[in-house]
Scaffold this active site. Structure first.
Site: not given
Length: 152
Positions: A54, A56, A84, A87
């Site tokens: 992701h 992040e 999410c 993260c």
């Protein structure tokens, strides 16, 4: 223009680049305590065949490498979509001082929706959270991406 707009514009550019690669358009930027960008990334889960890639997480890895530490006190993470749970847990573990995000994610968010990671006693650290920055632009990128995928 808010004080967060410039770095969020950079995160939006990362999200647009992710969409061009066929990734869900999410972008992230990390600024050090002086406000300098030390990391920037867009989603790369498909490209890297890695469900943890992701924006992040990739930005946290870059910033930690630049800092030479697994902790990023005083740093600010800008991301176009509410992180999410995975993260959010990584943000907490990295001791990010402030999280700034654009679009809310009622389905998979881990900050204001869903798991609400920072509210749990097990959270290592709770960053200051600023939401709703560049929401319209972030939402428009996501809507356009998924509409194209559905053939709308």
């Amino acid at each position: 223009m808010t004080r967060f707009a410039s770095h969020m514009d950079t995160a939006l550019a990362e999200a647009r680049a992710a969409a061009m690669r066929g990734e869900v358009p999410v972008g992230a930027v990390i600024a050090d305590p002086a406000g300098r960008i030390v990391a920037r990334a867009g989603n790369r889960t498909r490209e890297l065949a890695d469900p943890t890639a992701h924006a992040e997480i990739l930005a946290l890895r870059q910033a930690c490498a630049a800092a030479g530490s697994e902790r990023l006190p005083g740093h600010v993470l800008y991301v176009t979509l509410e992180p999410c749970a995975m993260c959010a847990a990584a943000i907490s573990a990295a001791r990010i001082a402030r999280l700034v995000y654009g679009a809310a994610d009622p389905k998979s968010g881990g900050v204001a929706h869903g798991a609400r990671v920072f509210t749990h006693p097990q959270a290592h650290h709770k960053p200051e959270v600023v939401d709703g920055i560049a929401t319209e632009e972030a939402e428009a990128l996501l809507k356009a991406f998924f509409a194209e995928r559905r053939g709308n």
